[in-house]
Design a protein around this motif. Structure first.
Motif, short mmCIF file in Angstrom:
data_model
loop_
_atom_site.label_atom_id
_atom_site.label_comp_id
_atom_site.label_asym_id
_atom_site.label_seq_id
_atom_site.Cartn_x
_atom_site.Cartn_y
_atom_site.Cartn_z
N ASP A 181 0.86 -1.19 0.00
CA ASP A 181 0.00 0.00 0.00
C ASP A 181 0.89 1.23 0.00
O ASP A 181 1.33 1.70 1.06
CB ASP A 181 -0.93 0.03 1.21
CG ASP A 181 -1.89 1.22 1.16
OD1 ASP A 181 -1.93 1.93 0.12
OD2 ASP A 181 -2.59 1.46 2.16
N THR A 197 -0.02 4.19 -0.92
CA THR A 197 -0.79 5.43 -0.76
C THR A 197 -0.23 6.32 0.35
O THR A 197 -0.08 7.53 0.14
CB THR A 197 -2.28 5.11 -0.51
OG1 THR A 197 -2.76 4.34 -1.62
CG2 THR A 197 -3.10 6.37 -0.38
N ALA A 236 -4.84 10.24 -6.69
CA ALA A 236 -5.91 9.43 -7.27
C ALA A 236 -5.55 8.95 -8.67
O ALA A 236 -6.01 7.89 -9.11
CB ALA A 236 -7.21 10.22 -7.30
N HIS A 254 -2.95 7.67 -9.56
CA HIS A 254 -2.06 6.51 -9.44
C HIS A 254 -2.81 5.25 -8.97
O HIS A 254 -2.18 4.28 -8.57
CB HIS A 254 -0.92 6.83 -8.47
CG HIS A 254 -0.05 7.95 -8.92
ND1 HIS A 254 0.80 7.84 -10.00
CD2 HIS A 254 0.10 9.21 -8.45
CE1 HIS A 254 1.45 8.98 -10.17
NE2 HIS A 254 1.04 9.82 -9.25
N LYS A 255 -4.14 5.28 -9.02
CA LYS A 255 -4.94 4.17 -8.50
C LYS A 255 -4.55 2.83 -9.13
O LYS A 255 -4.37 1.84 -8.41
CB LYS A 255 -6.43 4.46 -8.73
CG LYS A 255 -7.35 3.43 -8.14
CD LYS A 255 -8.81 3.82 -8.35
CE LYS A 255 -9.71 2.76 -7.75
NZ LYS A 255 -11.13 3.08 -7.92
#
Length: 165
Positions: free
Chosen positions: A114, A116, A128, A130-131
């Motif tokens: 993860d 993020t 966002a 890079h989702k």
């Protein structure tokens, strides 16, 4: 050797490094594996529909240095740290984390699963976008961690990161 793994809009680089410490009072040389999360950009299409296209990795957003002092020897894990929220490719202070020292490969796998929080710490404004890359990295995290473990093993065996620059 620098290795680059691309995931849509993000890349992970894995590099064996030997860092010379110019100030012996700070503990001397260190060697190991550097892992960086970088933005990946594809310039506008060039050439024919079948032409190979350039890719560009930007400066690191996050870095983990799985380093050990040369004086301490392989397996000491005495210099392992990370740099959250890098700006313009410049690392901030070293952040030492007990879990990283205890099991660097597991710790790295969990971070790559993860990314993020790394994007947020680096103040990436379009996180966002890079989702898809975040999802692809999550799926590839075990494989990437295994690769880093292999490279670290080669460093410890004296086959990689044998001299500084």
């Amino acid at each position: 050797m620098l290795r680059v793994y691309c995931f849509d809009t993000l890349a992970v680089t894995v590099e064996d490094v030997y860092l010379r410490e110019p100030d012996p009072q700070r503990g001397g040389d260190e060697r190991g594996v550097r892992v960086e999360l970088r933005p990946l950009a594809a310039p506008p299409w060039q050439g024919s529909p079948n032409a190979s296209q350039p890719l560009a990795c930007g400066p690191a957003l996050w870095r983990a240095d799985l380093l050990e002092s040369v004086a301490g020897g392989p397996g000491t894990k005495d210099r392992m740290h990370h740099h959250p929220g890098m700006s313009g490719g410049e690392p901030g202070p070293r952040v030492f984390v007990p879990a990283l020292t205890a099991d660097p490969i597991l710790w790295l796998r969990d971070r790559l699963a993860d990314v993020t929080p790394m994007l947020e710490a680096a103040r990436v404004t379009d996180a966002a976008s890079h989702k898809a890359a975040v999802a692809a990295l999550r799926d590839a995290a075990p494989e990437l961690a295994e690769i880093v473990g292999t490279v670290l093993g080669e460093v410890r065996a004296g086959r990689l990161a044998t001299s500084g620059h």
